[in-house]
Design an enzyme around this catalytic site. Structure first.
Site, mmCIF file in Angstrom:
data_model
loop_
_atom_site.group_PDB
_atom_site.id
_atom_site.type_symbol
_atom_site.label_atom_id
_atom_site.label_comp_id
_atom_site.label_asym_id
_atom_site.label_seq_id
_atom_site.Cartn_x
_atom_site.Cartn_y
_atom_site.Cartn_z
ATOM 1 N N PHE A 145 -37.698 12.572 4.874
ATOM 2 C CA PHE A 145 -37.861 11.342 4.111
ATOM 3 C C PHE A 145 -38.086 10.184 5.078
ATOM 4 C CE2 PHE A 145 -36.962 7.689 1.495
ATOM 5 C CZ PHE A 145 -37.656 8.015 0.345
ATOM 6 N N VAL A 146 -39.234 9.544 4.945
ATOM 7 C CA VAL A 146 -39.607 8.486 5.886
ATOM 8 C C VAL A 146 -39.636 7.115 5.209
ATOM 9 C CG1 VAL A 146 -40.894 9.995 7.441
ATOM 10 C CG2 VAL A 146 -42.084 8.954 5.497
ATOM 11 N N GLU A 161 -53.500 5.176 -0.624
ATOM 12 C CA GLU A 161 -52.124 5.620 -0.874
ATOM 13 C C GLU A 161 -51.281 5.543 0.393
ATOM 14 O OE1 GLU A 161 -49.740 6.227 -2.621
ATOM 15 O OE2 GLU A 161 -50.108 7.456 -4.379
ATOM 16 N N ASP A 162 -49.992 5.388 0.213
ATOM 17 C CA ASP A 162 -49.088 5.387 1.355
ATOM 18 C C ASP A 162 -48.754 6.811 1.799
ATOM 19 O OD1 ASP A 162 -47.637 5.920 -0.975
ATOM 20 O OD2 ASP A 162 -46.047 4.471 -0.551
ATOM 21 N N LYS A 165 -45.858 0.034 -4.696
ATOM 22 C CA LYS A 165 -45.888 -1.073 -3.763
ATOM 23 C C LYS A 165 -46.094 -0.589 -2.342
ATOM 24 C CE LYS A 165 -42.133 -3.096 -6.473
ATOM 25 N NZ LYS A 165 -40.682 -3.305 -6.454
ATOM 26 N N GLY A 166 -45.813 0.703 -2.113
ATOM 27 C CA GLY A 166 -45.753 1.228 -0.753
ATOM 28 C C GLY A 166 -47.026 1.072 0.064
ATOM 29 N N ARG A 195 -39.137 -1.568 3.751
ATOM 30 C CA ARG A 195 -40.597 -1.693 3.713
ATOM 31 C C ARG A 195 -41.142 -2.532 4.871
ATOM 32 N NH1 ARG A 195 -42.301 0.216 -1.321
ATOM 33 N NH2 ARG A 195 -40.962 -0.225 -3.104
ATOM 34 N N ASP A 249 -40.387 2.722 1.169
ATOM 35 C CA ASP A 249 -39.014 2.275 0.919
ATOM 36 C C ASP A 249 -38.059 3.419 0.629
ATOM 37 O OD1 ASP A 249 -40.173 2.889 -1.719
ATOM 38 O OD2 ASP A 249 -38.297 2.075 -2.504
#
Ligand code: IMP
Ligand code: MG
Length: 182
Positions: A155-156, A102-103, A46-47, A168, A162
Site C-alpha cells: 500500500f503506497v 490515473e494514479d 482525487k489521487g 497526498r 492517500d
C-alpha cells in the site's frame, strides 16, 4: 519535521527525481502519439491531480483537461469493484481524443467501469495512462497504453495518493507502515 522523513513511511519506493524523469519521458511519448491532435486529459479525482499537473507540463501538444470523481465502495485499502460517479465531466466527449489519467491501477475494477462508461459516449479514441500499476493485484484486464511504474503489492501513499485522505502532499511514492492501516 521534513516531509522526506515522514514517520509513517516505511520506505521510499519512488523518489521525487525518479518521478519527474519518468513523467518527462511519458510526456514525450504521449505527445508523439497525439501529434496534430488536441486530446482531452481526464483525471480521476482525487489521487491523480499531482500526476496530471506534472504530466500536462511535460506535454508539447495542446490539450484540455477535465475531471471526474468516482468512489469505489469497500474498505479503505481495497476496491470492491462497485463504482459510483460523484462528479461527471463538464463537457460531452463525443468525437474527442480522450486520455484517462490515473494514479494507480490495483484490481482494475475502477478503470474497467470508467472505460465502459466513457466508450458509450463515443469518443474518437480512448487511451489510458497510469502513473502506477500493481500487476500482482489485477482482477480484470484493462488495456493500459502507458504505465509509469510497476510496483509490488504494497500500500503506497504520496504524490497524490492517500490513506484516509492523508499523505497526498508527500513529494515521493512511499510505502505506508503496516501498523498505520493494519
Ligand atoms: P482498483 O479499482 O482496485 O484498480 O483501485 C484503484 C483505486 O484504489 C485507485 O485509484 C486508488 O484510489 C486506490 N488505491 C489502490 N491501491 C492503492 C495504494 O496502494 N495506495 C493508495 N490508493 C490506492
Ligand atoms: Mg484513494
Amino acid at each position: 519535521m521534513m516531509k522526506r522523513d515522514h514517520p509513517d513511511v516505511a520506505e521510499i519506493l519512488i523518489s521525487a527525481d525518479e518521478l519527474q524523469a519518468r513523467i518527462q519521458a511519458l510526456g514525450s511519448e504521449i505527445s508523439a502519439a497525439y501529434e496534430g491532435k488536441e486530446p482531452l486529459l481526464l483525471a480521476v479525482l482525487k489521487g491523480s491531480i499531482v500526476f496530471m499537473a506534472d504530466l500536462m507540463r511535460a506535454l508539447t501538444v495542446p490539450h484540455a483537461i477535465d475531471f471526474m470523481a468516482v468512489s469505489s465502495y469497500g474498505a479503505a485499502t481495497q476496491s470492491s469493484g462497485v463504482v459510483r460517479i460523484l462528479k461527471d465531466l463538464d463537457e460531452p466527449i463525443e468525437g474527442k481524443d480522450v486520455l484517462i489519467v490515473e494514479d494507480i491501477i490495483d484490481s482494475g475494477h475502477t478503470l474497467e467501469y470508467l472505460r465502459g462508461l466513457l466508450l458509450a459516449r463515443n469518443p474518437a479514441s480512448l487511451r489510458i495512462v497510469t502513473l502506477l500499476s500493481k500487476p500482482a493485484r489485477r482482477e480484470v484486464d484493462v488495456p493500459v497504453d502507458w504505465i509509469g511504474f510497476e510496483i509490488p503489492d504494497k500500500f503506497v501513499i504520496g504524490y497524490g495518493l492517500d490513506y484516509n485522505e492523508r499523505y497526498r502532499d508527500l513529494p515521493y511514492i512511499g510505502v505506508l507502515k503496516e501498523h498505520i492501516y493494519g
